[in-house]
Scaffold this motif. Structure first.
Motif, short mmCIF file in Angstrom:
data_model
loop_
_atom_site.label_atom_id
_atom_site.label_comp_id
_atom_site.label_asym_id
_atom_site.label_seq_id
_atom_site.Cartn_x
_atom_site.Cartn_y
_atom_site.Cartn_z
N TYR C 270 6.43 -0.56 1.62
CA TYR C 270 7.27 0.62 1.77
C TYR C 270 8.63 0.10 2.22
N GLN C 294 5.13 0.50 -4.51
CA GLN C 294 5.90 1.17 -3.45
C GLN C 294 5.09 2.39 -3.04
N ALA C 295 4.46 2.29 -1.89
CA ALA C 295 3.54 3.33 -1.46
C ALA C 295 4.29 4.48 -0.81
N GLU C 296 3.57 5.53 -0.44
CA GLU C 296 4.19 6.69 0.18
C GLU C 296 4.56 6.42 1.63
N ASP C 297 3.95 5.43 2.25
CA ASP C 297 4.32 5.05 3.61
C ASP C 297 3.71 3.69 3.91
N ALA C 300 -0.25 3.57 3.69
CA ALA C 300 -0.76 3.47 2.32
C ALA C 300 -0.48 2.09 1.76
#
Ligand SMILES: Cc1ncc(C[n+]2csc(CCOP(=O)(O)OP(=O)(O)O)c2C)c(N)n1
Ligand SMILES: Cc1ncc(C[n+]2csc(CCOP(=O)(O)OP(=O)(O)O)c2C)c(N)n1
Ligand code: SF4
Ligand code: SF4
Ligand SMILES: [Mg+2]
Ligand SMILES: [Mg+2]
Lengths: 337, 618, 618, 337
Positions: C270, C294-297, C300
């Motif tokens: 992230y 590229q995760a949500e946070d 993740a």
């Protein structure tokens, strides 16, 4: 909110003496100015405003307001706002967030704050990009978007913040755009006056990393064909000469000519059914080929979290269960002599 | 076995103390049984200490090892410190309970079993090829009392026409009644309790009372038991008492602090074992204006608490280790913005999900260091269930006076264990002064009190003090965002100094047992106090020159800790972790402190401490 | 000032080294200018070290202090270690740049300023009441060279009819050309670069080249400068070199490890400063099968990386301090399930959001202890930009061999700073063996390798090895969920031992400078290496009996660290934190190590280390 | 998924030898049994199944399957599943979660996994309560619900998991109930065969802390009046004697008599417009007075995350940019002699 005395403010009263540090040309300036112009019109003492934000370019906002502010951590502004409003319901609490802050890392708090109908305003500055970290795609970036982290294009289908807000049970949902300051101010005022969560998506141009993302809705040559401005109780009419309207075919909105009109769709922001707002919110975003709807998509009343919280407290106070002394001495006690 | 009504006169032996454990299936009501026995024991005036032991499963398969639930109580005519290392009596309601608990019964101890539950199926479930009650290894090692608890319960209820389930659920009352007789406890408190609890359900009420009495009379009349025991009242400070668990005391501490300070109290929490009960309990005090918020996760929980403190309320968040992980980013924000806040960590077995229902002391270094950057926070720990009350008040005091988040450490053992508590009078509670900043003159968000270095608490709604706080580094005094190198270094050091200075505002450490010079000092913190005190008594009895001190304040340490340590040849630090306090003490005082580290999800055993001490003393 | 074309023959002075800094507005292209200067300097064969300094704002208001961007380079004909404490030359493109940087210029140093930018408005913006260039305090202390950079640039481009914006943006090329002349560097590398970069934009291409040359010729022809400098090639190991930043080296290390092991590589990340570039760079290697997500946070991000490792790929996650907070619960899961994983922490100023673009070393204790329970992880740190490459390979080796998450520590200074790197041949890279478990015979998820104590890596898709892992405590060998006290204690200790044992598999610590006995040992870790090396050279020159060692492995420590420490009277540990390594060393070895702790968001200054050392040596 | 050889399995092959530790009477047993019965029918080698779960009673599920499994941490199973499926797309990945795990702490991952169309199945065991932590209200608990943490009743409006899934762009959305094992098995099979995220909400009775929460849909006397079972392309008919149907009035579903039918609503699970599925999902949950819809509400195709990921990889491999040797030697290099 009980207002005893209404001080007369001007925009300048809401301008802080911190240097504004956004890039020249950033859409955030227009939003800041609109908010500073609306505040004096609300009849709320300045010290009762609290601006809470996460992290991002947009989240620097509180520094530029001459009010109480809390620049918290990434994605979590709504949680802090919940605490602020819960211990002091007299405050007018405004949450400033971005598409990354509010919908990526902060997506969960977004839906939970909304379903609880927390009594604050949420302004989501949607620039479809991560500005502060210099240009990665965000949850609202288009499919296929090439950014620093997606050199071959994003493979994520974007989120429509409005759809999500409605599915979460939002009582006030609106959309506006940085370049249309008059409209923005009107929406902000309505949001301020709403009791419960007021969610406003603001299309905001990031001049440096995602310029022209909203040009279809701001460029004077094309904007009227791509935007429909909602008015409650009025038909959905748009186009350069107000010549087009929206009509529903089942659940599917279609564009029709106003001339010889076949029942254009009439907006009903107060409908208890969420279906209409849901379908309107999708137009042009999830349903391409249609104009994007600006204005208040939904505005209904249900008790706010704070009303319910204090309501229960009042009710409990009717039947107090004992003083501290009594509490300490409750349970099975015995005396040693 | 006969249920004859002829009354036999039985011997009463006088004992100093006893350790007993009720063990059965999760469905057998062992926690309730233990709780009732505790109340009666407290009322008799014994000193006592308890240790419940829940299974992690909600309701594991009946009769399985995973489903065994136990409740241990140690009671005495003398001052005691722990629930006891080994059992004098084990009540085993089924084979699983026997298997899971037998190793803790003293050789020669009494084993009371419900023989009706020793069916072939039940035996097989836990892997007994033969009935162990018939094994010589058992019969020669323990005094076995085989009681047909199920059948006797059924008999007692025969004419009531209750469902089989209800009948089965009453059998714990039989065990309870029997134990009341065995230890000469009054049945009245339980009778009262049953009457109140089942007021609306006359069937159940009647059933419970009958079986309770049946159990009592069984002891009295049957020939199985030839004598029973009496344990004299302990010499305890006169006054009013109640039995209290650590979580209860924590809740009362919070309520008391709220009343003492007059602040709006806001608890932001997310359920997690063994902290959830604090949320449950506190949510029952809405009439005092206490606000509890079950958030969507631990992050939202602490975020809301910080928002509450920013707005002039007092924010608390309660959790256990995995939740602390999630809160760490926000704790740092509270450190940086210097807002009062209490983070309660009811420690459990780790790492990761670990052993949710077991106790451990392994989050100490996490509390101190589990955040990015230099992030000093005061850390304080309760040492007994009732001590949670005072420790919580102390946490409030520090948080408010120094404008800082404070870690309040408890653990699974304190949370669920109980002890008698001398109920304090409200007037004896410490005063905690709260000052909101009001004057504009000379205000800046980071001007500091000269002595405490605390910044002012200026809350939204106060005209003229509008300001913004946040996580970016702030300029000294003005609080404006600053990237200046010199300022950052200064701020890092001021934040550290503010917390370090608290050492001037906390009591010096006192030797609890032994004298202030000697061969060995045992240093402890948190829930090991009971075991350490008991061990020291043993060691002193054995003629050793030992003493012990116990830390409530883990950061900063009491000022005289270094001096205390220097007076002993050896230092032993027993912990239910791999040596976390030890690391801090060694680093700070360069003392070659040794550890006793048994991380088994259980409180330390007195004998293990004694052994470790004697090894060092050799 | 004249722009006459008469060529004047100027003196060339030979120097050993120089430290220069380009400083201007964020919009002035200072990073690019510095980068180009670095390349040419590298090609000349000097040893070098760089330090970029970005503002935290994307683009702060033009001309403001907050918007100043700087790039410092130290180059020499000798071996050097740091970007330099103080400047020989400061190029200041506007008053803000002057104000923000002047304090670092040596007395008597050259100050080259763009006088056109010293307008009244610009002066006022940064609070200069008068033009500082006219102040005696300046003119007497420094050699001031006032150059009308803006106007000269405009002149050079007059006939091209470019937009004012474009013209303005070219002026950095003027400064670059001038500095090329001043230090006798070739313009060719930059000319090539401009040609490639602006191939499609002939206007811009032409403008850049013209202005670059104009700057060069300005130096050559104007009378402002009477001499220029030459710095001979350094004596460096022959071979092929490139200039590399720490983040680039980290990326190359990951790619190399992927190729060496043949594993599927999965980066879950992230964005966060200063780690984001690793994500950006790695995402360009899809053709090698490298997967970036590229995760949500941050949660993740690490969760997906752990999933990847469970499935037989290799999971990495990259972040900075606040992100580590969020990952800590998941790191614990990887510890408990014993899966390979690398957590890269590119440290920045803290606590909380802190100073995102500045450097710090204050996450060490977080890496070690920032999780609930006893949660041992190996921690290793890179010490120079190029060292990130080797350190990353070492992180892979440990993670795979011992089935464990590993912390890889870098920081903002390493991440963005650069140095020449001797390019290794692929065949010289360490071999890293990967063994998936295939045989059913004797398989259990937690049977351990006798030597490493690692459990087998049995991946989904392998027939017959089906099993479940999770965060609850596991029974030894079988891995079944177990609440058994003895088992828990054993597992806690086995996990600790597995990591502690790695000390047998890492190189012993070597004295880097000085001899292995003496008065003072300087012990360091991470990015302080350069400053410490330079300081030691000074101290040895000054005749002190000093030496230094530097730790790559922070957990476990090299086996001989204790022995090394014992050979010195004093130990000094300089850190950009309040003494985190110091705490560990004192606790472990009971050595009275002292600290030098300046937490200003900047690398330590050589002179501060020298001073601290000499104070101890007194 | 390429299946070379189709081993013949029975239910017993999917039963692990761990003792099942749910309370007697828990709805989880029926779900476990249904899954164990469906697995052998899918023609996938047993070692290719991976069950990933969070924390909760429901999340103990993987221990009881004789498959690869990962019992992760609270709320985060979807993130782990993302990594598993991304490095090995040959695996059949099943995520098991609860209403607390998946929608409270895990809500954000829920919406992001779904919008990406991650190629795995999500089974959400909705018992409207936190089971494992002994009975606190969950995000699906009714407004006013009294639980351990809400002694005066919850003041949060519940989330409808189906609405949220649809707003997140779910390609497969279905609802079933523990007591209807046959239906559940049919739905599980369809979910297994769907490419992309298949979201299945399973109403599950928690016998200990929230008994009878779904009795309206399982009690034989009332269930036919309270449930409508969807079939694609078929009208929405329900009632004990199939005498009732659903008709749309604008966006609002209404109950009509089948006799003399006025155009009952026909189900169209494959409609690209999400409106229908959205409105159906709300019935009986957000819109009281209507029957709850069971079955597949939406089933459309769009490329899965893994298809897109590997697609980009393939594309990139067409134009490889250099070996490790070349990468190391790239940039501005120079030679020192
Ligand atoms: C825990 C954490 N993770 C990551 C970051 C880095 N970060 C700061 S802002 C941001 C994204 C901002 O995007 P958005 O909310 O859209 O705001 P914008 O800058 O576009 O206004 C990120 C990833 C951070 N500060 N903290
Ligand atoms: C980080 C963290 N927070 C809290 C918990 C405690 N916890 C375990 S399960 C659970 C809720 C379970 O509810 P649900 O997902 O509905 O599952 P159910 O037990 O009802 O099947 C909670 C709060 C935890 N294990 N980890
Ligand atoms: S980076 Fe974009 S969003 Fe951020 S300040 Fe600049 S223009 Fe605005
Ligand atoms: S507590 Fe409820 S959900 Fe959990 S196992 Fe028991 S019945 Fe099932
Ligand atoms: Mg954005
Ligand atoms: Mg549940």
């Amino acid at each position: 909110m009980v207002i005893s005395e209404q001080p007369k403010y001007t925009k300048a009263d809401f301008e802080s003496d911190n240097d504004v540090r956004w890039c020249p040309g950033c859409g955030d300036y227009a939003i800041l100015s609109a908010v500073q112009q609306v505040m004096p019109q609300l009849g709320i003492p300045k010290e009762k405003f609290v601006f809470v934000s996460g992290i991002g370019c947009s989240s620097r906002f509180p520094y530029y307001m001459n009010c109480y502010g809390f620049h918290t951590i990434h994605g979590r502004a709504l949680t802090v706002a919940t605490g602020v409003k819960s211990v002091n319901p007299e405050l007018s609490v405004w949450v400033i967030t971005g598409d990354g802050d509010g919908l990526s890392i902060g997506g969960n708090h977004f839906l939970h704050a909304i379903r609880r109908n927390q009594d604050f305003k949420i302004l989501l500055f949607n620039n479809k990009i991560y500005g502060l970290t210099k240009g990665q795609y965000s949850p609202t970036s288009e499919f296929g978007k090439k950014t620093k982290s997606t050199p071959m294009g994003s493979i994520d289908t974007p989120i429509n913040p409005i759809s999500l807000a409605i599915a979460s049970g939002a009582t006030f949902v609106a959309r506006t755009v940085d370049k249309n300051v008059k409209h923005m101010m009107d929406i902000l005022k309505q949001a301020a006056e709403h009791k419960g969560t007021a969610f406003v998506e603001i299309y905001q141009n990031c001049w440096v990393f995602n310029d022209n993302a909203f040009v279809s809705y701001t460029d004077k040559d094309v904007k009227s064909d791509n935007s429909v401005y909602l008015e409650d109780g009025k038909p959905l009419i748009f186009g350069n000469n107000h010549e087009k309207a929206i009509k529903l075919n089942g659940f599917h909105p279609e564009i029709i000519k106003v001339a010889g009109s076949n029942n254009p769709l009439i907006h009903d922001a107060k409908s208890e059914d969420r279906g209409l707002a849901y379908v309107l919110g999708q137009m042009g975003v999830e349903n391409p080929g249609l104009p994007v709807a600006f204005g208040v998509l939904r505005k209904v009343q249900r008790p706010t979290y704070q009303e319910l919280l204090y309501g229960q407290e009042e009710q409990a106070k009717q039947k107090p269960k004992g003083s501290l002394e009594q509490i300490l001495n409750s349970g099975d006690t015995w005396v040693v002599k | 076995m006969s249920t004859t009504q002829t009354k036999i006169v039985k011997k009463t032996e006088s004992l100093e103390e006893a350790v007993i454990r009720f063990a059965g299936d999760s469905g057998d009501g062992m926690q309730l049984t233990g709780g009732q026995f505790t109340t009666s024991t407290a009322i008799v005036g014994n000193d006592l200490s308890t240790l419940p032991d829940y299974p992690a499963e909600i309701r594991a398969p009946a009769g399985s090892l995973a489903g065994v639930s136990g409740f241990q109580i140690h009671f005495s005519s003398k001052d005691i410190h722990t629930p006891g290392d080994a059992l004098d009596v084990l009540v085993a309601m089924n084979p699983a309970a026997l298997k899971a608990n037998l190793q803790d019964l003293k050789p020669g101890g009494m084993l009371i079993v419900n023989t009706n539950a020793f069916t072939e199926t039940n035996l097989k479930k836990v892997g007994y090829a033969k009935n162990p009650l018939e094994e010589e290894s058992l019969t020669t090692k323990y005094q076995i009392f085989s009681v047909e608890v199920t059948r006797l319960t059924q008999n007692a209820l025969e004419d009531l026409k209750l469902s089989a389930k209800l009948v089965d659920r009453s059998k714990n009352m039989f065990a309870l009644g029997l134990m009341y007789w065995l230890y000469s406890r009054p049945m009245e408190p339980t009778i009262e309790w049953v009457k109140k609890k089942f007021a609306g359900k006359p069937d159940i009420l009647e059933a419970n009372l009958r079986v309770l009495k049946a159990g009592y009379h069984f002891g009295e009349t049957t020939e199985t038991f030839i004598s029973h025991f009496e344990i004299k009242q302990a010499e305890i400070k006169p006054g009013k008492y109640r039995n209290i668990t650590g979580n209860e005391a924590t809740v009362l501490g919070i309520i008391a602090a709220k009343e003492v300070t007059g602040l709006e109290l806001f608890l932001g929490s997310y359920p997690i074992t063994p902290a959830s009960d604090i949320l449950h309990e506190l949510s029952r005090y809405k009439y005092l204006g206490i606000k509890t918020f079950q958030a969507e996760d631990e992050i939202a929980a602490i975020g809301s608490a910080i928002g509450a403190s920013f707005a002039g309320g007092f924010g608390i968040t309660t959790t256990s280790g995995p939740g602390v992980c999630l809160k760490s980013e926000f704790i740092n924000l509270a450190v940086k913005t210097e807002l009062p806040l209490i983070v309660c960590d009811i420690q459990r077995g780790g790492p990761s999900t670990g052993l949710p229902t077991k106790t451990e002391q392994a989050d100490l270094l996490q509390a101190l260091f589990g955040r990015n950057g230099e992030s000093p926070v005061p850390v304080i720990a309760a040492s007994t269930p009732s001590d949670c009350f005072e420790t919580m008040l102390e946490a409030f005091r520090i948080a408010i006076k120094y404008m800082t988040p404070v870690f309040f450490m408890s653990d699974g053992y304190l949370a669920n264990g109980s002890e008698p508590w001398f109920i304090p009078s409200v007037s004896s509670l410490p005063k905690i002064e709260v000052k909101y900043r009001k004057e504009k003159e000379g205000f800046a968000p980071f001007v500091r009190d000269e002595k405490t270095l605390a910044r002012p608490w200026a809350i939204p709604g106060t005209c003229g003090l509008e300001h913004v706080v946040g996580g970016l580094e702030a300029e000294q005094v003005t609080g404006r965002v600053s990237y200046d190198p010199v300022n950052h270094d200064a701020m890092v050091k001021i934040r550290a100094k503010k917390i370090a200075n608290i050492e001037n505002d906390i009591p010096e450490l006192k030797i609890l047992n032994g004298s202030d010079k000697g061969d060995l000092l045992i240093l402890g913190w948190g829930s090991t106090l009971g075991s350490i005190n008991a061990a020291i008594e043993k060691l002193l009895e054995n003629g050793h020159k030992v003493a012990n001190v116990h830390l409530r304040h883990l950061n900063p340490f009491p000022k005289n800790l270094g001096a205390v340590l220097k007076n002993f040849k050896h230092v032993l630090i027993p912990e239910v972790n791999l040596g976390q306090l030890r690391l801090l003490v060694r680093a700070r005082y360069l003392v070659d402190a040794q550890g006793l580290n048994i991380v088994s999800g259980q409180p330390l055993k007195v004998r293990d401490i004694v052994e470790a001490a004697e090894k060092l003393l050799k």
